[in-house]
Design an enzyme around this catalytic site. Structure first.
Site, PDB file in Angstrom:
ATOM      1  N   GLU A   1       0.737  70.994 -83.698  1.00 28.02           N
ATOM      2  CA  GLU A   1      -0.586  71.376 -84.183  1.00 28.02           C
ATOM      3  C   GLU A   1      -1.435  70.192 -84.637  1.00 28.02           C
ATOM      4  OE1 GLU A   1      -0.185  74.420 -87.134  1.00 28.02           O
ATOM      5  OE2 GLU A   1       1.071  75.684 -85.859  1.00 28.02           O
TER       6      GLU A   1
ATOM      7  N   HIS B   1       5.588  69.064 -86.620  1.00 25.68           N
ATOM      8  CA  HIS B   1       4.730  70.252 -86.748  1.00 25.68           C
ATOM      9  C   HIS B   1       3.272  69.892 -86.540  1.00 25.68           C
ATOM     10  CE1 HIS B   1       2.598  73.680 -88.504  1.00 25.68           C
ATOM     11  NE2 HIS B   1       3.707  74.372 -88.302  1.00 25.68           N
TER      12      HIS B   1
ATOM     13  N   HIS C   1       0.051  70.035-100.446  1.00 27.21           N
ATOM     14  CA  HIS C   1      -1.064  69.930-101.397  1.00 27.21           C
ATOM     15  C   HIS C   1      -1.407  71.271-102.031  1.00 27.21           C
ATOM     16  CE1 HIS C   1      -2.283  65.687-101.268  1.00 27.21           C
ATOM     17  NE2 HIS C   1      -1.615  65.706-100.128  1.00 27.21           N
TER      18      HIS C   1
ATOM     19  N   HIS D   1       9.440  77.046 -83.796  1.00 30.08           N
ATOM     20  CA  HIS D   1       8.772  75.975 -83.040  1.00 30.08           C
ATOM     21  C   HIS D   1       9.755  75.259 -82.111  1.00 30.08           C
ATOM     22  CE1 HIS D   1       4.795  76.227 -84.662  1.00 30.08           C
ATOM     23  NE2 HIS D   1       5.181  76.028 -85.910  1.00 30.08           N
TER      24      HIS D   1
END
Length: 293
Positions: free
Chosen positions: A209, A179, A122, A241
């Site tokens: 997260e 993620h 976004h 990650h």
């Protein structure tokens, strides 16, 4: 830090307005010749092994659209700074688009290489909207991320089931690490797990997260009395990650947490973009913007 941020904003603003001014004046009142370009935008990774994923995507896009120039940008300023320290320079989307203006591109398809339409996506939409408002390009359109529609979801479910290691047994779990984000689109992960479990009830989706987190993932595994799991990243690249948060030896890694609970873990370090089935979905999304040119 604030001063540095303001400096970056000022520099980028100057680049943008200089580029737009140059573009506008170069035509002398006439419409510029059509020049189409593709900008691929990823979060980025400083892990050398992650470049395999980006190389595959780059090759696929160039193979499908051999006549269209392809540019790259990374949205993460932290990743860009790390790479700059290694002598590798990547533009932000703002700078990359300003350069494309300067190169006299008139039509640009900006393709997100994000997994979901989260915060990073976004922010990219705002950037594309800003360039659209400035009017430098005749057309600039943003393509969807990997998982955007129900059709995408169905393709992803099939692709995920297809890449599960052949050695995995049905009474063993497959744990996919996404993620995660504070953005409302985080709900895609739970929706994905629901649709995966309609085909294989021992596939569990978690996030670093967001929701579901590792605590819930562990509870689901223990409730099923499963003793062996395959850990796989549901991320475009097997970067930091995957290597550390998922498969690392630190006490707070998913592998360590689950091992402590008596669950044997087998990590698979391969990003989704390394598989043709996922790369093809991203590449197919470029058709949307290009069809309007």
């Amino acid at each position: 830090m604030k001063t540095r941020l303001m400096s970056v904003v000022v520099v980028v603003t100057l680049i943008l307005f200089t580029a737009v001014a140059g573009f506008a004046s170069g035509g002398h009142g006439h419409k510029a010749p059509k020049k189409v370009g593709i900008l691929l935008v990823a979060f980025g990774s400083s892990e050398a092994s992650a470049q395999v994923s980006f190389d595959k995507l780059d090759a696929k896009v160039k193979q499908k659209y051999p006549e269209i120039p392809v540019r790259w940008a990374f949205t993460s300023h932290i990743i860009r700074e790390k790479l700059a320290g290694q002598g590798k320079h990547f533009d932000s989307p703002e700078v990359a688009l300003a350069r494309m203006l300067d190169e006299k591109f008139t039509h640009v398809a900006v393709q997100s290489l994000h997994t979901i339409g989260g915060a990073e996506y976004h922010d990219l939409r705002k950037t594309v909207g800003g360039f659209k408002a400035m009017g430098g390009f005749q057309k600039i359109i943003l393509g969807y991320p990997l998982m955007s529609t129900q059709e995408d979801m169905e393709k992803i479910v099939d692709a995920l089931i297809d890449i599960i290691p052949e050695k995995r047994k049905k009474d063993e779990a497959v744990v996919l690490m996404g993620h995660g984000t504070h953005h409302p689109s985080n709900a895609f992960y739970a929706a994905l797990m629901f649709q995966l479990q309609l085909k294989d009830p021992n596939i569990i989706v978690g996030t670093v997260e967001g929701y579901p987190g590792i605590d819930l993932v562990q509870d689901l595994i223990l409730a099923k009395k499963i003793k062996r799991v395959w850990l796989m990243p549901f991320m475009s690249v097997a970067g930091d990650h995957a290597k550390n948060d998922m498969a690392g030896d630190e006490a707070d890694s998913w592998k360590s947490i689950l091992t402590q609970a008596g669950i044997q873990c087998i990590p698979v370090l391969k990003g989704t973009a390394e598989y043709d089935s996922f790369a093809d979905i991203w590449v197919s999304h470029i058709e949307g913007p290009l069809s309007h040119f």
